[in-house]
Design a protein around this motif. Sequence first.
Motif, PDB file in Angstrom:
ATOM      1  N   GLN A  10       0.950  -1.403   0.444  1.00  0.00           N
ATOM      2  CA  GLN A  10      -0.152  -0.056   0.338  1.00  0.00           C
ATOM      3  C   GLN A  10       1.092   1.114   0.076  1.00  0.00           C
ATOM      4  N   THR A  11       0.505   2.314  -0.719  1.00  0.00           N
ATOM      5  CA  THR A  11       0.792   3.293  -0.714  1.00  0.00           C
ATOM      6  C   THR A  11       0.615   4.908   0.486  1.00  0.00           C
ATOM      7  N   ASP A  12       1.374   4.696   1.043  1.00  0.00           N
ATOM      8  CA  ASP A  12       0.374   6.268   2.000  1.00  0.00           C
ATOM      9  C   ASP A  12       1.266   6.825   1.396  1.00  0.00           C
ATOM     10  N   ARG A  14       0.893  11.940   2.376  1.00  0.00           N
ATOM     11  CA  ARG A  14       0.129  12.855   3.621  1.00  0.00           C
ATOM     12  C   ARG A  14       1.181  13.949   3.293  1.00  0.00           C
ATOM     13  N   ASN A 105      -4.507  12.849   3.280  1.00  0.00           N
ATOM     14  CA  ASN A 105      -3.957  11.498   3.808  1.00  0.00           C
ATOM     15  C   ASN A 105      -4.949  10.723   2.296  1.00  0.00           C
ATOM     16  N   SER A 107      -4.580   6.593   0.396  1.00  0.00           N
ATOM     17  CA  SER A 107      -3.415   5.478   0.735  1.00  0.00           C
ATOM     18  C   SER A 107      -4.268   4.468  -0.134  1.00  0.00           C
ATOM     19  N   THR A 111      -0.585   2.251  -6.359  1.00  0.00           N
ATOM     20  CA  THR A 111      -0.035   3.733  -6.731  1.00  0.00           C
ATOM     21  C   THR A 111      -0.170   4.734  -7.784  1.00  0.00           C
ATOM     22  N   ALA A 114      -2.664   7.173  -6.416  1.00  0.00           N
ATOM     23  CA  ALA A 114      -2.646   7.245  -5.264  1.00  0.00           C
ATOM     24  C   ALA A 114      -1.929   8.840  -5.197  1.00  0.00           C
TER      25      ALA A 114
END
Length: 259
Positions: A10-12, A14, A105, A107, A111, A114
């Motif tokens: 997972q890409t997070d 912020r 944010n 997620s 990718t 996101a």
Amino acid sequence: MTTPGPSGQQTDLRKVFYQCRLGRDDLERMFSMACEGIPLPEVRISTVAANTRFWKTNLPDLVETVRSGAPELNQDWNNLSLEADTASQERGVKIIIDKDRTEVNVSGSDTTWAFGQIARIENFLVSRGAVFSSPRYENIVAYIFLAFFLGAGTFFLVRGVDDDSAAECMKRVREASSGRGAFDLALIALYTVGALIPSYQLMKRRASRAQLKVEENVASGSWWSRLSAGERIAAIGIPVAVIAALAAAVTAANDVWGK
């Protein structure tokens, strides 16, 4: 916000923004944009008022709930958040808004989605006045500079007030009476510009300050058009008062001390 989905990764992302000016239409448009690309999103829009959290699946319903559940708020919302996730938690967005900043944010196991989604939200917020650093410190610097400049001018005008010799004062007046007109005008102009530049910046920053208006739209257009009537009067009256005060101070200094 979300936990890693079945894909195992997972890409997070912020980002935090300041000075966002967001009204009702802006919020609904941003929330709609944030949910794009999330299949059948589970949406929760919430706010905390008087130690109670209210939430609904859309903004109009939340507004009605808060009006009946917390009428003392009286349209003065100071926080709002959006959470939107897929049932599988493969994609998710969380936006937290308060009076000073907006945190985004994003997620997802995808990718590309996101990064694309957070870039779209960023572009939208920038068009609503967002900047990437808090303007608080810039305001402090402007206040310090303004205080220093006015303090230095006051010191110059009153320097020598402790002279107790009448003959010395008269001598200084005679010396000041010849050829000081141009100097006085230059001095007034210098201190006027020095005082007005930070004042202008502070007024401009005030017009660009962060706003959160959930039940109405925010003013758009140039920073001058966003000022209230009282702020516009002050923006015009303060420079006039500064110029008049400086002119009177320089004249009085010449008359009394011969500066």
